[in-house]
Design an enzyme around this catalytic site. Structure first.
Site, short mmCIF file in Angstrom:
data_model
loop_
_atom_site.label_atom_id
_atom_site.label_comp_id
_atom_site.label_asym_id
_atom_site.label_seq_id
_atom_site.Cartn_x
_atom_site.Cartn_y
_atom_site.Cartn_z
N ASP A 67 0.83 -1.20 0.00
CA ASP A 67 0.00 0.00 0.00
C ASP A 67 0.87 1.26 0.00
O ASP A 67 2.10 1.18 0.10
CB ASP A 67 -0.96 -0.02 1.21
CG ASP A 67 -0.27 -0.43 2.52
OD1 ASP A 67 0.97 -0.45 2.57
OD2 ASP A 67 -0.98 -0.72 3.49
N ASP A 136 -8.04 -2.42 14.05
CA ASP A 136 -9.43 -2.66 13.65
C ASP A 136 -9.56 -3.86 12.70
O ASP A 136 -10.61 -4.08 12.09
CB ASP A 136 -10.02 -1.40 12.97
CG ASP A 136 -9.26 -0.99 11.71
OD1 ASP A 136 -8.29 -1.69 11.32
OD2 ASP A 136 -9.64 0.03 11.09
N HIS A 138 -7.67 -4.42 9.96
CA HIS A 138 -7.36 -4.20 8.54
C HIS A 138 -6.07 -4.89 8.14
O HIS A 138 -5.19 -5.13 8.96
CB HIS A 138 -7.37 -2.70 8.17
CG HIS A 138 -6.21 -1.90 8.64
ND1 HIS A 138 -6.35 -0.76 9.41
CD2 HIS A 138 -4.88 -2.02 8.43
CE1 HIS A 138 -5.16 -0.24 9.65
NE2 HIS A 138 -4.25 -0.98 9.07
N GLU A 143 -9.68 -1.12 5.07
CA GLU A 143 -10.40 -0.84 6.30
C GLU A 143 -11.67 -1.69 6.38
O GLU A 143 -12.08 -2.29 5.38
CB GLU A 143 -10.76 0.65 6.36
CG GLU A 143 -9.55 1.58 6.39
CD GLU A 143 -8.84 1.61 7.75
OE1 GLU A 143 -8.88 0.60 8.50
OE2 GLU A 143 -8.23 2.64 8.08
#
Ligand code: GLP
Length: 261
Positions: A67, A136, A138, A143
């Site tokens: 990313d 979270d 990811h 996300e």
């Protein structure tokens, strides 16, 4: 899915380093998937040490980033391109241009994403993809509620992820980009071996939801349950919320040597 509970990042780093060394011995032109963040750092330290000791060469290998931030100047020290180069590839012997990432400075971001997908495919796909996990759940920058079939695309970071990453931007939340390009979950799942690393109690809930929770876009890492060769390497603290910890330990202890990771 295989869960390996190790004593800490150094032990996990050497386990993965050994797997990469043996893979490169069979396939010197291996395609590696590199993640940023603190979780894979011990792997990078381990492979740099093996390289310096003359045990492995990346001269024929290639690597793809997971990313990249959008909106940072190309010479910013925290672009993932800069981080991967500083922490990993500048210390190894990759050929020029053998390490690729999505272009977060492109004036045409959808085209940059499509180009990146084509580059990965043209390289024959990723053999071994390293992953961290966000608090979270990811992976990459996918996300919650990312499509489990997603490809490389533009994403908007959650406030939580921006807070988590503010430490790399002088603890100034406003300095953390809102947008990123990330390999999609569908892209990541095409890598032939996925290795996810997580350390510390702060990751325990995310790890348990990834490994033992329901398959759901709310926890992008749960998509690893769909992969035929996914290895989860955690320390005791990150394993703390797993229900089947004893089973994972017993399985690892009884694992035949020839199987490798
Ligand atoms: C970022 C990266 C992820 C990484 C996550 C966790 O969001 N895009 O690839 O897994 O941070 O980072 P850390 O390993 O530092 O906890």
């Amino acid at each position: 899915m295989e869960v390996v509970i190790v004593t800490g990042p150094a032990a996990g780093g050497s386990l993965v380093g050994e797997a990469i060394e043996s893979f490169l011995r069979q396939r010197p032109d291996a395609v590696l998937g590199l993640a940023t963040g603190s979780s894979p750092r011990s792997v990078y330290q381990d492979i740099v040490a093996r390289h310096r000791a003359g045990r492995m060469s990346f001269a024929k290998a290639r690597a793809f980033q997971l990313d990249e931030y959008v909106g940072l100047p190309a010479d910013h020290l925290e672009t993932y391109r800069a981080v991967i180069e500083r922490e990993v590839t500048s210390q190894l012997d990759f050929a020029r241009d053998a390490v690729r990432g999505p272009n977060g400075t492109s004036p045409d971001l959808p085209a940059a994403c499509a180009t990146y997908e084509r580059e990965i495919a043209a390289a024959g796909g990723v053999d071994l993809q390293l992953l961290g996990i966000g608090s979270d759940g990811h992976i990459g920058f996918n996300e919650p509620v990312s499509s489990l079939a997603s490809r490389t695309r533009l994403k908007t970071l959650t406030e939580q992820t921006r807070r988590d990453n503010a430490r790399f931007f002088g603890d100034v939340l406003e300095a953390v980009p809102r947008h990123v390009l990330t390999q999609g979950i569908g892209t990541i799942l095409e890598a032939r071996h996925l290795i996810l690393l997580a350390w510390g109690a702060g990751k325990a809930t995310a790890v348990a939801r990834c490994v033992e929770g329901p398959l759901t876009a709310m926890v992008p890492a749960s998509a690893l349950q769909l992969h035929p060769h996914a290895t989860i390497i955690v320390d005791e603290a990150a394993a703390g919320a797993l229900t089947l910890g004893e089973y994972y330990r017993a399985t690892w202890e009884a694992k035949p040597d020839w199987q490798g990771l």
